[in-house]
Design a protein around this motif. Sequence first.
Motif, mmCIF file in Angstrom:
data_model
loop_
_atom_site.group_PDB
_atom_site.id
_atom_site.type_symbol
_atom_site.label_atom_id
_atom_site.label_comp_id
_atom_site.label_asym_id
_atom_site.label_seq_id
_atom_site.Cartn_x
_atom_site.Cartn_y
_atom_site.Cartn_z
ATOM 1 N N VAL A 1 -6.671 12.518 2.626
ATOM 2 C CA VAL A 1 -5.380 12.943 2.598
ATOM 3 C C VAL A 1 -4.174 12.027 3.193
ATOM 4 C CG1 VAL A 1 -3.667 14.652 2.761
ATOM 5 C CG2 VAL A 1 -6.022 15.319 1.940
ATOM 6 N N ALA A 2 -4.538 11.761 4.382
ATOM 7 C CA ALA A 2 -3.743 10.832 5.134
ATOM 8 C C ALA A 2 -3.499 9.574 4.692
ATOM 9 C CB ALA A 2 -4.020 10.537 6.764
ATOM 10 N N SER A 3 -4.693 8.731 4.113
ATOM 11 C CA SER A 3 -4.591 7.613 3.266
ATOM 12 C C SER A 3 -3.925 7.922 2.294
ATOM 13 C CB SER A 3 -6.181 7.229 3.280
ATOM 14 O OG SER A 3 -6.061 6.226 2.115
ATOM 15 N N PHE A 4 -4.182 8.778 1.430
ATOM 16 C CA PHE A 4 -3.269 8.865 0.196
ATOM 17 C C PHE A 4 -1.794 9.010 0.459
ATOM 18 C CE2 PHE A 4 -1.619 11.629 -3.412
ATOM 19 C CZ PHE A 4 -1.793 10.714 -4.455
ATOM 20 N N VAL A 5 -1.360 9.700 1.450
ATOM 21 C CA VAL A 5 -0.153 10.086 1.886
ATOM 22 C C VAL A 5 0.482 8.604 2.102
ATOM 23 C CG1 VAL A 5 1.690 11.032 3.480
ATOM 24 C CG2 VAL A 5 -0.160 12.337 2.291
ATOM 25 N N ILE A 6 0.028 8.002 3.065
ATOM 26 C CA ILE A 6 0.508 6.635 3.489
ATOM 27 C C ILE A 6 0.617 5.731 2.272
ATOM 28 C CG2 ILE A 6 -0.144 4.624 5.076
ATOM 29 C CD1 ILE A 6 -1.576 6.520 6.754
ATOM 30 N N PHE A 7 -0.342 5.626 1.445
ATOM 31 C CA PHE A 7 -0.196 4.852 0.267
ATOM 32 C C PHE A 7 0.853 5.072 -0.601
ATOM 33 C CE2 PHE A 7 -1.207 3.848 -4.146
ATOM 34 C CZ PHE A 7 -1.546 2.446 -3.999
ATOM 35 N N ILE A 8 0.993 6.560 -0.977
ATOM 36 C CA ILE A 8 2.264 7.104 -1.608
ATOM 37 C C ILE A 8 3.534 6.644 -1.193
ATOM 38 C CG2 ILE A 8 3.265 8.650 -2.771
ATOM 39 C CD1 ILE A 8 0.838 7.936 -4.297
ATOM 40 N N TYR A 9 3.636 7.017 0.277
ATOM 41 C CA TYR A 9 5.001 6.508 0.945
ATOM 42 C C TYR A 9 5.115 5.255 0.812
ATOM 43 C CZ TYR A 9 8.504 6.152 4.451
ATOM 44 O OH TYR A 9 9.558 6.042 5.284
ATOM 45 N N GLY A 10 4.331 4.311 1.245
ATOM 46 C CA GLY A 10 4.394 2.877 1.118
ATOM 47 C C GLY A 10 4.768 2.223 -0.117
ATOM 48 N N THR A 11 4.301 2.994 -1.284
ATOM 49 C CA THR A 11 4.603 2.510 -2.449
ATOM 50 C C THR A 11 6.116 2.830 -2.771
ATOM 51 O OG1 THR A 11 2.498 2.646 -3.395
ATOM 52 C CG2 THR A 11 3.861 2.732 -5.149
ATOM 53 N N LEU A 12 6.287 4.011 -2.550
ATOM 54 C CA LEU A 12 7.654 4.505 -2.817
ATOM 55 C C LEU A 12 8.795 3.870 -1.920
ATOM 56 C CD1 LEU A 12 7.287 8.401 -2.967
ATOM 57 C CD2 LEU A 12 7.713 6.903 -4.990
ATOM 58 N N ASN A 13 8.407 3.646 -0.877
ATOM 59 C CA ASN A 13 9.232 2.680 0.303
ATOM 60 C C ASN A 13 9.397 1.173 -0.423
ATOM 61 O OD1 ASN A 13 10.822 1.911 2.593
ATOM 62 N ND2 ASN A 13 8.906 1.037 3.134
ATOM 63 N N TYR A 14 8.359 0.682 -1.023
ATOM 64 C CA TYR A 14 8.712 -0.699 -1.516
ATOM 65 C C TYR A 14 9.471 -0.797 -2.892
ATOM 66 C CZ TYR A 14 7.074 -4.790 -4.183
ATOM 67 O OH TYR A 14 7.227 -5.914 -4.758
ATOM 68 N N PHE A 15 9.155 0.340 -3.525
ATOM 69 C CA PHE A 15 10.114 0.253 -4.949
ATOM 70 C C PHE A 15 11.547 0.695 -4.596
ATOM 71 C CE2 PHE A 15 5.987 0.241 -6.916
ATOM 72 C CZ PHE A 15 6.330 -0.673 -7.724
ATOM 73 N N LYS A 16 11.888 1.421 -3.710
ATOM 74 C CA LYS A 16 13.109 1.879 -3.271
ATOM 75 C C LYS A 16 13.930 0.635 -2.651
ATOM 76 C CE LYS A 16 14.616 3.947 0.658
ATOM 77 N NZ LYS A 16 14.443 4.775 1.626
ATOM 78 N N HIS A 17 13.300 0.039 -1.810
ATOM 79 C CA HIS A 17 14.014 -1.233 -1.347
ATOM 80 C C HIS A 17 14.082 -2.441 -2.192
ATOM 81 C CE1 HIS A 17 13.016 0.796 2.818
ATOM 82 N NE2 HIS A 17 14.372 0.117 2.990
ATOM 83 N N LYS A 18 13.135 -2.351 -3.116
ATOM 84 C CA LYS A 18 13.080 -3.552 -4.053
ATOM 85 C C LYS A 18 14.169 -3.482 -4.838
ATOM 86 C CE LYS A 18 10.436 -5.655 -7.685
ATOM 87 N NZ LYS A 18 9.143 -5.777 -8.474
ATOM 88 N N LYS A 19 14.621 -1.990 -5.582
ATOM 89 C CA LYS A 19 15.937 -1.703 -6.323
ATOM 90 C C LYS A 19 17.039 -2.079 -5.452
ATOM 91 C CE LYS A 19 17.941 2.044 -8.697
ATOM 92 N NZ LYS A 19 18.030 3.575 -8.626
ATOM 93 N N SER A 20 17.158 -1.671 -4.040
ATOM 94 C CA SER A 20 18.267 -1.947 -3.519
ATOM 95 C C SER A 20 18.199 -3.607 -3.338
ATOM 96 C CB SER A 20 17.986 -1.268 -2.166
ATOM 97 O OG SER A 20 19.002 -1.770 -1.286
ATOM 98 N N ILE A 21 17.515 -4.105 -3.349
ATOM 99 C CA ILE A 21 17.431 -5.804 -3.007
ATOM 100 C C ILE A 21 18.093 -6.498 -4.275
ATOM 101 C CG2 ILE A 21 16.338 -7.741 -2.648
ATOM 102 C CD1 ILE A 21 14.327 -6.413 -0.990
ATOM 103 N N SER A 22 17.554 -5.739 -5.401
ATOM 104 C CA SER A 22 17.938 -6.522 -6.717
ATOM 105 C C SER A 22 19.392 -6.078 -6.976
ATOM 106 C CB SER A 22 16.959 -5.958 -7.960
ATOM 107 O OG SER A 22 17.111 -4.585 -8.014
ATOM 108 N N GLU A 23 19.935 -4.819 -6.552
ATOM 109 C CA GLU A 23 21.224 -4.465 -6.764
ATOM 110 C C GLU A 23 22.096 -5.398 -5.912
ATOM 111 O OE1 GLU A 23 21.396 -0.413 -5.632
ATOM 112 O OE2 GLU A 23 20.811 0.321 -7.419
#
Length: 102
Positions: free
Chosen positions: A65-87
């Motif tokens: 569960v910890a592995s899955f949560v860390i992976f999901i959080y990291g993925t969401l964090n990546y796409f959130k910052h990627k969107k901010s950078i592209s803006e």
Amino acid sequence: MEEKKPANKDLILREKLALQRTTLANQSTFLAFLRTSMYFLIAGLSLRNLLKIENSLLIEIALFVASFVIFIYGTLNYFKHKKSISENKKHIGDYQLEYYKL
């Protein structure tokens, strides 16, 4: 009539390089989240073979569960910052527009 100054090409280059560094830092952070997630997954997979504990199944599930949560959080964090950078990319070289609107 106002005289337009030529664009400062050094400033534009610095802004582009800063955005590239930020993009690389975002990718590096995502890979760190992925690596940490995989460590938790491997720990969960190998726990039963390494230790003979009564409740090893519960610990394994917690690690999965910890592995899955860390992976999901990291993925969401990546796409959130990627969107901010592209803006922010679209503002490179447009810094003069704010001064001429005044």
